[in-house]
Design a protein around this motif. Sequence first.
Motif, PDB file in Angstrom:
ATOM      1  N   GLU A 118       0.823  -1.207   0.000  1.00 46.51           N
ATOM      2  CA  GLU A 118       0.000   0.000   0.000  1.00 46.51           C
ATOM      3  C   GLU A 118       0.859   1.260   0.000  1.00 46.51           C
ATOM      4  N   ARG A 119       2.146   1.102   0.304  1.00 50.07           N
ATOM      5  CA  ARG A 119       3.042   2.257   0.354  1.00 50.07           C
ATOM      6  C   ARG A 119       3.477   2.715  -1.041  1.00 50.07           C
ATOM      7  N   ASN A 120       3.397   1.810  -2.030  1.00 49.60           N
ATOM      8  CA  ASN A 120       3.822   2.170  -3.382  1.00 49.60           C
ATOM      9  C   ASN A 120       2.913   1.481  -4.392  1.00 49.60           C
ATOM     10  N   GLU A 121       1.961   2.226  -4.933  1.00 48.57           N
ATOM     11  CA  GLU A 121       0.994   1.646  -5.851  1.00 48.57           C
ATOM     12  C   GLU A 121       1.640   1.104  -7.118  1.00 48.57           C
ATOM     13  N   ASN A 122       2.837   1.622  -7.461  1.00 47.05           N
ATOM     14  CA  ASN A 122       3.515   1.135  -8.655  1.00 47.05           C
ATOM     15  C   ASN A 122       3.988  -0.300  -8.509  1.00 47.05           C
ATOM     16  N   SER A 123       4.124  -0.758  -7.270  1.00 43.28           N
ATOM     17  CA  SER A 123       4.549  -2.129  -7.031  1.00 43.28           C
ATOM     18  C   SER A 123       3.566  -3.108  -7.655  1.00 43.28           C
ATOM     19  N   ALA A 124       2.285  -2.797  -7.565  1.00 44.26           N
ATOM     20  CA  ALA A 124       1.258  -3.672  -8.139  1.00 44.26           C
ATOM     21  C   ALA A 124       1.038  -3.408  -9.617  1.00 44.26           C
ATOM     22  N   LYS A 125       1.285  -2.182 -10.063  1.00 45.74           N
ATOM     23  CA  LYS A 125       1.011  -1.830 -11.458  1.00 45.74           C
ATOM     24  C   LYS A 125       1.784  -2.688 -12.448  1.00 45.74           C
ATOM     25  N   ALA A 126       3.041  -2.965 -12.133  1.00 48.02           N
ATOM     26  CA  ALA A 126       3.854  -3.761 -13.055  1.00 48.02           C
ATOM     27  C   ALA A 126       3.290  -5.167 -13.197  1.00 48.02           C
ATOM     28  N   VAL A 127       2.864  -5.759 -12.088  1.00 49.12           N
ATOM     29  CA  VAL A 127       2.305  -7.113 -12.119  1.00 49.12           C
ATOM     30  C   VAL A 127       1.012  -7.133 -12.932  1.00 49.12           C
ATOM     31  N   GLU A 128       0.137  -6.189 -12.661  1.00 50.66           N
ATOM     32  CA  GLU A 128      -1.138  -6.124 -13.372  1.00 50.66           C
ATOM     33  C   GLU A 128      -0.931  -5.830 -14.858  1.00 50.66           C
ATOM     34  N   TYR A 129       0.060  -4.986 -15.151  1.00 49.38           N
ATOM     35  CA  TYR A 129       0.350  -4.632 -16.539  1.00 49.38           C
ATOM     36  C   TYR A 129       0.694  -5.871 -17.359  1.00 49.38           C
ATOM     37  N   HIS A 130       1.600  -6.698 -16.832  1.00 55.70           N
ATOM     38  CA  HIS A 130       2.024  -7.884 -17.581  1.00 55.70           C
ATOM     39  C   HIS A 130       0.951  -8.962 -17.601  1.00 55.70           C
ATOM     40  N   ALA A 131       0.196  -9.092 -16.515  1.00 53.79           N
ATOM     41  CA  ALA A 131      -0.911 -10.045 -16.519  1.00 53.79           C
ATOM     42  C   ALA A 131      -1.920  -9.669 -17.604  1.00 53.79           C
ATOM     43  N   ASP A 132      -2.229  -8.379 -17.718  1.00 51.33           N
ATOM     44  CA  ASP A 132      -3.165  -7.909 -18.743  1.00 51.33           C
ATOM     45  C   ASP A 132      -2.615  -8.173 -20.144  1.00 51.33           C
ATOM     46  N   GLU A 133      -1.322  -7.889 -20.333  1.00 51.16           N
ATOM     47  CA  GLU A 133      -0.723  -8.053 -21.657  1.00 51.16           C
ATOM     48  C   GLU A 133      -0.723  -9.528 -22.086  1.00 51.16           C
ATOM     49  N   ILE A 134      -0.379 -10.412 -21.165  1.00 46.55           N
ATOM     50  CA  ILE A 134      -0.347 -11.840 -21.493  1.00 46.55           C
ATOM     51  C   ILE A 134      -1.756 -12.378 -21.688  1.00 46.55           C
ATOM     52  N   ARG A 135      -2.705 -11.872 -20.918  1.00 48.17           N
ATOM     53  CA  ARG A 135      -4.102 -12.285 -21.066  1.00 48.17           C
ATOM     54  C   ARG A 135      -4.613 -11.983 -22.472  1.00 48.17           C
ATOM     55  N   GLU A 136      -4.198 -10.849 -23.010  1.00 47.15           N
ATOM     56  CA  GLU A 136      -4.642 -10.453 -24.345  1.00 47.15           C
ATOM     57  C   GLU A 136      -4.107 -11.369 -25.443  1.00 47.15           C
ATOM     58  N   ARG A 137      -3.051 -12.110 -25.148  1.00 41.54           N
ATOM     59  CA  ARG A 137      -2.504 -13.046 -26.139  1.00 41.54           C
ATOM     60  C   ARG A 137      -3.386 -14.280 -26.297  1.00 41.54           C
ATOM     61  N   ASP A 138      -4.276 -14.502 -25.321  1.00 48.91           N
ATOM     62  CA  ASP A 138      -5.212 -15.626 -25.375  1.00 48.91           C
ATOM     63  C   ASP A 138      -4.478 -16.965 -25.480  1.00 48.91           C
ATOM     64  N   ARG A 139      -3.355 -17.065 -24.789  1.00 48.94           N
ATOM     65  CA  ARG A 139      -2.553 -18.294 -24.832  1.00 48.94           C
ATOM     66  C   ARG A 139      -2.933 -19.236 -23.683  1.00 48.94           C
ATOM     67  N   PHE A 140      -3.087 -18.676 -22.481  1.00 48.84           N
ATOM     68  CA  PHE A 140      -3.436 -19.463 -21.309  1.00 48.84           C
ATOM     69  C   PHE A 140      -4.943 -19.414 -21.076  1.00 48.84           C
ATOM     70  N   ASP A 141      -5.462 -20.459 -20.418  1.00 46.43           N
ATOM     71  CA  ASP A 141      -6.905 -20.488 -20.151  1.00 46.43           C
ATOM     72  C   ASP A 141      -7.332 -19.318 -19.285  1.00 46.43           C
ATOM     73  N   LYS A 142      -6.472 -18.951 -18.333  1.00 46.92           N
ATOM     74  CA  LYS A 142      -6.752 -17.804 -17.474  1.00 46.92           C
ATOM     75  C   LYS A 142      -5.442 -17.229 -16.988  1.00 46.92           C
ATOM     76  N   VAL A 143      -5.376 -15.907 -16.862  1.00 46.48           N
ATOM     77  CA  VAL A 143      -4.195 -15.223 -16.335  1.00 46.48           C
ATOM     78  C   VAL A 143      -4.649 -14.342 -15.179  1.00 46.48           C
ATOM     79  N   GLN A 144      -3.951 -14.466 -14.044  1.00 47.50           N
ATOM     80  CA  GLN A 144      -4.350 -13.737 -12.844  1.00 47.50           C
ATOM     81  C   GLN A 144      -3.144 -13.079 -12.193  1.00 47.50           C
TER      82      GLN A 144
END
Length: 308
Positions: free
Chosen positions: A155-181
Amino acid sequence: MPALVIAAHGSHLNAESSTPTFDHADRIRATGAFDEVREGFWKEEPHFREVLRTVDSDEVYVVPLFISEGYFTEQVIPRELRLEGWDAAAWDSDGTSATHVTLTADDVDKTVHYCGPVGTHDAMSDVIVQRAESVTGDPDVGDGFGLAVVGHGTERNENSAKAVEYHADEIRERDRFDKVQALFMDEDPEVDDVTDYFGSEGGEARSASDQSSGRGPRDIVVVPLFIADGYHTQEDIPEDMGLTDDYRTGWDTPAEVDGHRIWYSGAVGTEALLADVVLERAADAGADVSAAVERVREETSGVSASGD
């Protein structure tokens, strides 16, 4: 030719913390893309404050081997390198879009191309996928698999989570895995509940009809978005996920948890392909490294820096 400095955290307590940094530096050094390749650390030698003094070249590309934008990339490294006129606003970033800025290191009179961290570069998504391929031994892994990208979160640095969410979103868009979280250690959604996010029914292995009914994939690849293996990746996360009751006894790969098979990869930063991300960061800042990028990608296909 210019020089490259890879800036990493290092550790006084964990001797293996700096191993990925040295491995990636060696791989880039072997390409001949730079006259000099140096490693600089916050907690080891050579220190950030002194590393530019070890470089002969008047032009240096500095690439932070960090996952997210924040305290180290915006304050510590620029301060210790004595970058004249540095201001984090120069990156004009939303937390994941820092690229580079060219400044002068006053005390050594060198031109420094200061780059964004490797963890937010688009190419890091490829490294995460490569890590999944490495741990499963399957270059086509995806169909029938879920993928969890795990970060520290705070909670002290919101950017810590942004990188994880960014790559999860990008990989999800590839439609390679059944689900990306995207999952986290210190904020919701938490890695402790990993099977809940991929359908946790327990019991026997899932059939194709189970998966199509929404119960989720039986196989889950878990990739921690950390640079090096250490306390969190080798102790906390395996125990939190239920891979083992005691990290000291080890765990199976894959491990059975709540009717799922968990393929735990360990830190993404130990994947050899991360050397490519370092080069991509330098290329974005103007370095002529296209041949080196091609060579590293060819050499690291299916090979992890830790020897997995």
